[in-house]
Design an enzyme around this catalytic site. Structure first.
Site, PDB file in Angstrom:
ATOM      1  N   GLU A  86     -11.655  10.574   4.331  1.00 24.51           N
ATOM      2  CA  GLU A  86     -10.572   9.927   5.099  1.00 24.51           C
ATOM      3  C   GLU A  86      -9.300   9.842   4.257  1.00 24.51           C
ATOM      4  OE1 GLU A  86      -9.003   5.762   5.187  1.00 24.51           O
ATOM      5  OE2 GLU A  86     -11.096   5.611   5.846  1.00 24.51           O
ATOM      6  N   GLU A 163      -6.730  11.280  -5.741  1.00 22.25           N
ATOM      7  CA  GLU A 163      -7.069  10.230  -4.780  1.00 22.25           C
ATOM      8  C   GLU A 163      -8.120   9.261  -5.303  1.00 22.25           C
ATOM      9  OE1 GLU A 163      -5.568   8.621  -1.471  1.00 22.25           O
ATOM     10  OE2 GLU A 163      -4.961  10.527  -2.376  1.00 22.25           O
TER      11      GLU A 163
END
Length: 988
Positions: A86, A163
């Site tokens: 996500e 990330e």
């Protein structure tokens, strides 16, 4: 007060709902499987779509990509990967790189977080966008972004490495007291199932070490178009063109796995023996009890299923109302308690009763909760209780029906997502209103009471308690369950004894006041009245929502006017008075008096203002204004029992705050930036003994005594022919006291002490923690010159948003070290005088790895300094302007926004009895700033508003875990080397 089923006509007051025809339905009649009001279908590659035209907000579209993939599908080495995917979707896809998706969406006014977001649960992942569609290409581009999420997410080593930091910070942020308690409860509830150890955030070791191949493998295996749906609800010319856009962007997409994977079902075993847990959490916000009973989720297929869902909702509402009344009795067993049902995962929902109580009161609270459910099983709810709940639910569906053409696109989007994920019927609000109007009168008290069977200890029951210190044992919990079970078996539980409920809120109607002055301001679209008692009322008629009227009344003069000796007691006035009942009735009685009506009013006493605010249905405006009348004509007198309860609750709240590691941090920030004065000092437990409840209530009574000092703004669906007589009677009829009460001139109010450090201050606050947390606040003083104040305030808004965007870009998107950042503005350092400068501060807040905190502070300072010395790019400025314009356009369609604008016009320093001129000055200030804002003017504004250079004056406070003295000294030396001339202190 007659609320029996036969009197439904008295509840459904408005013609539109009253004339809605009842249905002739059979209980076994099937509900439509096709979702109402939407073009619904699928593409050849398996993707489902839902498209609906909806014009609220205008020229906006709420989009979503729903994926039937969640953390429960992860194998051991993938725990946390569904959530990582996500994150990566916004970071890197085939078409976009380095968070270009975020930048593009912000460039068209869709702010990161507010208008572009995503979430991962155990069973599903949802990507959401709220985008403008006033240009044809915007919708196409936004849908193309969702298409990238569906099958083009890139998982390179560099993408993943960037990330990790953001995901780790989100993980760390969830390891606070609330997160630990939630995890412990989840594991207990799901014991014996795959769900027990598949929480979406995953494992820290997986987040740190998982390989790109593993992440890519999960994505390729499960992200199949067959398991996805696109939802588009918005202000479109038609649905066909939107379906074609979906077909254009998704039609050629091909999933990595040719055949759609079978989504396995992971059952959650039931259990007859209750499970018990005594969770000791040293940082807990208080003592709490939770009783949860798991039941299977059944698909709603027939009218009978719908009726059962209504009866179950009535049960939880009726039980919650009882529990609320118990919490307001003498020596209550808990401070708060409520009942609800919640779908936890795809196959299971839980019926939950939760309470908070005093420390050491766990067993008493548990017994009281169990006793009340047992009482319902033995005696049921009374017809009166069910009539009250029925009236409440009828009022809610009536409001939804009247606003059926004004539903937000985001709400409709969420309905269609649940249809996709859980096959929840979407039957349309008109049919649902007819169903409820037909069914509700015939649901009996016995039928509602039967749902107490779901709370038996043999029904997969889990009982968990939370205490800051271990006081209760599992044996104590078992004994409590056994005790109440024995009482129920032998019928030793008496029936419920309800309180007497008065018929009328205002027993003697006041004589109406007169209008002594009436003025219209066409540029604002308002009418202003001055009434014979001196109260000023301004109203604006809107058609944004058919069932909403909002109002706020304010008067100058508040806590800043008090001496230090009186401040403590008077600051508790609102709390004590609220417990007693500020509208002439105890809160538990008023709750029943307002059943079936949509009207609520609240009060607030702040530093410089006393306010009351309300929200009601147009048909309940009289009730809401009656509450205001009662506020001004009631004298709250403290009783020993009410004061005892309030003080006990306040003491528990103070102790809970002191257990929270962030309290010491917040207290030091406030002390450092706002001065060490009595006004900003936190209340300690010994301070409570100094509170004089009689003086507290006397002060509160005086705050709302003199109507001549108040200005009231009313916005919403108002019919002046109906509203004006009510305004004159219940606002104009408030008696004006013979002598002035709290008459304060705004220019003469006492200012709060406010002294920002004149040099650089860098401090560490060390606090004991169960798990390491770190929070940073970097604060700069602000002083706005009185000249061109309107423009300067708008410049502050743009500069703060620019800071937030740039720091987010550098700390998260470039360095991958934080999850989010917020920039807040405080301009309340001075009294609200119409002259003089405005002082306050701008604060940057983020959480991070403790070891990286000082490095990130310095990176933030460098970024802000760069902004001051080189200015932002044209792209940065354009993005900020676009986000502000889109927010402004949305606001113009909302009653809350107009209420706030009108209030700000009255409270503006340029206001001098001409609302129109003040409103226009604010608009002109905004327009001038927007027209002149470019990289150069933004750079100058950053130099003018913040200290220049920013590194010359600021404070930074960092919350750190308590650690060894040697490690702290190393950290101190490193910080000193990074920034010469700074100070560092330790606050244990």
């Amino acid at each position: 007060m007659d609320l029996l089923p036969a009197e439904i006509a008295s509840i459904t007051r408005r013609h539109g709902f009253r004339s809605l025809k009842l249905l002739n339905v059979h209980m076994d009649e099937a509900l439509s499987e096709e979702p109402y009001g939407v073009e619904y279908g699928s593409l050849d590659n398996g993707l489902h779509y839902y498209v609906r035209v909806n014009s609220k907000p205008r020229m906006r579209a709420a989009l979503a990509l729903g994926v039937k993939v969640g953390s429960v599908l992860e194998v051991e080495e993938e725990r946390g990967v569904a959530h990582i995917v996500e994150h990566l979707a916004f970071s890197a896809t085939k078409k976009y790189t380095n968070h270009d998706i975020v930048k593009f969406l912000e460039s068209i006014g869709a702010e990161f977080g507010a208008c572009q977001n995503a979430s991962t649960s155990a069973d599903e992942t949802i990507y959401e966008l709220l985008v403008p569609v006033d240009k044809p290409e915007l919708l196409s581009q936004a849908i193309s972004v969702l298409a990238e999420f569906s099958s083009e997410v890139r998982v390179s080593a560099s993408d993943l490495e960037k990330e990790r930091g953001a995901v780790l910070e989100e993980y760390r942020g969830g390891r606070n007291a609330a997160g630990r308690m939630q995890e412990a409860h989840w594991v207990l509830m799901m014991e014996g199932s795959r769900y027990a150890d598949r929480q979406p955030i995953g494992l820290e070791k997986v987040i740190r070490t998982v390989s790109p191949e593993t992440v890519k493998g999960f994505y390729d295996k499960w992200y199949h178009l067959h398991n996805m749906a696109v939802v588009a609800v918005g202000d479109f010319p038609d649905t066909k063109s939107v379906v074609e856009l979906i077909r254009t962007h998704f039609g050629q997409k091909v999933s990595a796995s040719i055949e759609p994977p079978v989504i396995p079902v992971f059952p959650v075993p039931s259990h007859e023996e209750p499970r018990f847990s005594c969770f000791v959490e040293s940082e807990a916000g208080g003592s709490a009890v939770m009783i949860s009973c798991k039941i299977p989720v059944f698909e709603m297929k027939t009218v009978k299923d719908y009726r059962d869902s209504l009866a179950e909702a009535m049960f939880h509402c009726a039980l919650s109302q009882r529990l609320f009344k118990i919490a307001r009795r003498k020596d209550p067993p808990f401070f708060s308690c409520g009942s609800a049902a919640d779908v936890l995962i795809r196959p299971v929902k839980a019926c939950i009763v939760t309470s908070t109580c005093k420390e050491g009161g766990i067993i008493e609270a548990l017994e009281s909760m169990l006793l009340e459910v047992a009482r319902v099983r033995l005696h049921g709810f009374s017809e009166r209780e069910i009539s009250v709940v029925r009236a409440l639910m009828m009022s809610e569906i009536e409001s939804a029906y009247l606003e059926r053409d004004q539903m937000q696109s985001t709400s409709l989007r969420d309905e269609y997502l649940q249809h996709f994920f859980r096959k929840e019927p979407v039957v349309g609000i008109e049919y649902e209103a007819q169903l409820q109007k037909t069914i509700l009168p015939h649901i009996s008290a016995k039928e509602v009471s039967s749902f107490a069977e779901n709370f038996r200890s043999t029904c997969s029951c889990v009982i968990k308690i939370v205490e800051p210190r271990a006081r209760s044992t599992i044996e104590d919990l078992k004994a409590a369950v056994s005790k109440i079970s024995s009482m129920e078996e032998c019928g030793a539980i008496p029936d419920w004894d309800d309180e007497h409920i008065p018929e009328e809120i205002v027993s003697v109607k006041p004589d109406p006041g007169d209008i002594v002055q009436q003025t219209s301001f066409p540029n604002v679209g308002v009418t202003e009245l001055v009434m014979s008692n001196g109260m000023r009322v301004c109203y604006k008629c809107t058609d944004f929502l058919d069932d909403q009227v909002l109002f706020t009344g304010f008067s100058y003069g508040g806590l800043s006017e008090l001496s230090e000796s009186e401040y403590l007691s008077c600051s508790m006035g609102s709390t004590i008075a609220g417990e007693i009942g500020v509208f002439g009735y105890k809160p538990s009685i008023l709750m029943d008096m307002l059943a079936g009506k949509r009207a609520e009013v609240g009060t607030k006493v702040g530093a410089y203002l006393r306010t009351f605010s309300g929200d009601c249905s147009p048909s309940d405006l009289e009730t809401a204004l009656q509450l205001v009348y009662q506020l001004f004509t009631t004298n709250v007198v403290p009783g020993d029992e009410e004061v005892k309860i309030v003080m006990q609750m306040t003491e528990e709240a103070i102790l809970a705050q002191e257990r929270d590691p962030f309290t010491a941090f917040a207290n030091r920030v406030r002390e450092l930036n706002y001065g060490n004065s009595y006004f900003f000092k936190p209340i300690r437990v010994p301070d409570l003994r100094k509170v004089d409840p009689i003086r507290a209530c006397e002060y509160f009574n005086n705050c709302f005594k003199d109507p001549s000092t108040f200005t009231v703004v009313i916005v919403g669906n108002i019919d002046p022919a109906i509203a004006l007589p009510l305004i004159l009677q219940f606002l104009g009829g408030i008696p004006k006291p013979a002598e002035p009460v709290l008459h304060c001139n705004r220019d003469d109010l006492k200012g709060l002490p406010f002294t920002f450090p004149e040099t650089i201050v860098r401090e560490v606050v060390r606090s004991p923690m169960v798990e390491a947390q770190c929070s940073v606040q970097l604060t700069f003083p602000v002083e706005l010159k009185n000249v061109q104040m309107m423009e300067e305030i708008h410049f502050v808004g743009f500069v703060s948003k620019l800071l937030e965007t740039k720091i987010m870009q550098v700390l998260r998107f470039k360095h991958g070290q934080i999850y989010s950042v917020s920039v807040s503005v405080f301009l309340g350092g001075n009294k609200p005088s119409r002259t003089g400068n405005v002082r306050g501060d701008i604060a940057v807040n983020f959480s991070c790895d403790p070891d990286s905190s000082w490095k990130l502070v310095d990176i933030s300072l460098d970024e802000i300094l760069c902004l001051q010395e080189k200015g932002p790019s044209q792209e940065d400025v354009s993005t900020i302007l676009e986000i502000e314009q889109r927010a402004h356009e949305n606001g113009l369609q909302e009653n809350h926004y107009w209420l706030d604008r009108i209030l700000r016009s009255y409270q503006s320093r340029v206001y001098s009895c001409d609302l129109g001129a003040s409103f226009e000055a604010q608009d002109e200030g905004r327009s001038k700033v927007r027209e002149c804002l470019n990289p150069s003017t933004a750079q100058l504004a950053s130099q003018r508003i913040l200290p220049f250079p920013c590194t010359s004056q600021y404070s930074v406070v960092v919350l750190m875990p308590q650690s060894s003295r040697i490690r702290f000294l190393k950290s101190l030396l490193q910080s000193a080397q990074n920034r010469t001339g700074t100070e560092a202190k330790m606050h244990p």
